[in-house]
Design a protein around this motif. Structure first.
Motif, PDB file in Angstrom:
ATOM      1  N   ARG A   1       1.114  -4.126  -0.742  1.00 26.07           N
ATOM      2  CA  ARG A   1       1.053  -4.883  -1.984  1.00 26.07           C
ATOM      3  C   ARG A   1       0.777  -6.365  -1.737  1.00 26.07           C
ATOM      4  O   ARG A   1       0.197  -7.038  -2.579  1.00 26.07           O
TER       5      ARG A   1
ATOM      6  N   GLN B   1      -0.645  -0.521 -10.610  1.00 22.77           N
ATOM      7  CA  GLN B   1      -0.308   0.892 -10.496  1.00 22.77           C
ATOM      8  C   GLN B   1       0.605   1.180  -9.312  1.00 22.77           C
ATOM      9  O   GLN B   1       1.625   1.875  -9.458  1.00 22.77           O
ATOM     10  N   MET B   2       0.272   0.634  -8.149  1.00 21.40           N
ATOM     11  CA  MET B   2       1.000   0.985  -6.930  1.00 21.40           C
ATOM     12  C   MET B   2       2.294   0.200  -6.757  1.00 21.40           C
ATOM     13  O   MET B   2       3.260   0.703  -6.181  1.00 21.40           O
ATOM     14  N   THR B   3       2.326  -1.033  -7.264  1.00 18.47           N
ATOM     15  CA  THR B   3       3.528  -1.861  -7.084  1.00 18.47           C
ATOM     16  C   THR B   3       4.443  -1.810  -8.304  1.00 18.47           C
ATOM     17  O   THR B   3       5.650  -1.609  -8.174  1.00 18.47           O
TER      18      THR B   3
ATOM     19  N   GLN C   1      -4.929  -2.000  -8.802  1.00 17.93           N
ATOM     20  CA  GLN C   1      -4.151  -1.276  -7.803  1.00 17.93           C
ATOM     21  C   GLN C   1      -2.722  -1.819  -7.733  1.00 17.93           C
ATOM     22  O   GLN C   1      -1.761  -1.056  -7.601  1.00 17.93           O
ATOM     23  N   TYR C   2      -2.574  -3.135  -7.869  1.00 18.65           N
ATOM     24  CA  TYR C   2      -1.246  -3.742  -7.827  1.00 18.65           C
ATOM     25  C   TYR C   2      -0.410  -3.279  -9.018  1.00 18.65           C
ATOM     26  O   TYR C   2       0.774  -2.962  -8.873  1.00 18.65           O
TER      27      TYR C   2
ATOM     28  N   TYR D   1      -0.745   1.545   1.623  1.00 17.08           N
ATOM     29  CA  TYR D   1      -0.965   0.497   0.631  1.00 17.08           C
ATOM     30  C   TYR D   1      -0.054  -0.674   0.938  1.00 17.08           C
ATOM     31  O   TYR D   1       1.147  -0.509   1.149  1.00 17.08           O
TER      32      TYR D   1
ATOM     33  N   SER E   1      -2.941  -6.673  -1.095  1.00 13.21           N
ATOM     34  CA  SER E   1      -3.726  -6.416  -2.301  1.00 13.21           C
ATOM     35  C   SER E   1      -4.019  -7.711  -3.059  1.00 13.21           C
ATOM     36  O   SER E   1      -5.160  -7.978  -3.449  1.00 13.21           O
TER      37      SER E   1
END
Length: 223
Positions: A9, A74-76, A71-72, A7, A12
């Motif tokens: 960021r 959640q993942m970042t 996604q940003y 992933y 994204s």
């Protein structure tokens, strides 16, 4: 054998910025909200009201409708989807045990703000002096000052402005990186002169390969 997808960021947000299937107005609105959320977390990382986003909120839906921004979040930023045990409302929240990285938040604020400003300029608007803070559920209750387009631009002109602004941002980032490297070199030089046991840090190449440069003395010892 399971496959692990990496992933990025930075990529994204770039995906949304350059998505031709999303209007410039949608991108600008979404990045403005994301920038406010990042700013709130930066200034008050432990405030519970900034660490949760109600999915039923229409403003939040302007973010979560875009897969790249969800996604940003959640993942970042560390948001996870949960359900309020009392109200049954679905929400995104950062678990209480999660400690937010200040450096990552600084980067998130700078990146989201830079993209927001590029989108704003591409639409013919002026840059905002500041983004307002949120008062509930991580979303600003008072919008930033509205901007009225000063000129009508074609899609090609908007794309050109966006590309020019991005090139300027990348140039500034490269200049800052060179300044930091030069400053570190000066510090290393001072320490080396004062400490006879000083050893250089691991370079990027050495960190990647697992080996560093060796002199003849390092390899074979004293003759």
């Amino acid at each position: 054998m399971s496959l692990t997808l990496s992933y990025n960021r930075h990529q994204s947000l770039s995906l949304l910025e350059h998505d031709v299937n999303v209007s410039l107005a949608e991108k600008t609105t979404a990045l403005k909200l994301l920038s406010v959320i990042c700013r709130n977390l930066q200034t008050s990382p432990d405030d519970p009201k900034f660490r949760q986003l109600r999915l039923a909120n229409r403003k939040i839906q302007q973010l979560t409708r875009h897969a790249a921004l969800l996604q940003y979040l959640q993942m970042t930023l560390g948001f996870v989807q949960n359900v309020d045990s009392e109200t049954g409302d679905a929400r995104l929240e950062i678990p209480p045990a999660t400690t937010l990285d200040p450096q990552l938040l600084d980067e998130a604020v700078q990146q989201t703000r830079a993209i927001y400003q590029r989108l704003l300029q591409a639409g013919g608007g002026s840059n905002p002096k500041s983004l307002s803070h949120s008062t509930s559920s991580g979303v600003s209750s008072s919008s930033t000052s509205s901007t009225t387009p000063t000129e009508k631009l074609s899609e090609k002109q908007k794309a050109r402005r966006l590309a020019e602004q991005r090139a300027q941002d990348e140039k500034r980032a490269a200049q800052e990186s060179r300044k930091r490297t030069a400053a570190q070199i000066k510090v290393d030089k001072m320490v080396r002169q004062q400490d006879e046991n000083w050893q250089p840090g691991v370079s990027a190449a050495a960190a990647k390969t697992g080996t560093g440069l060796q002199t003849f003395r390092d390899k074979y010892g004293e003759s």
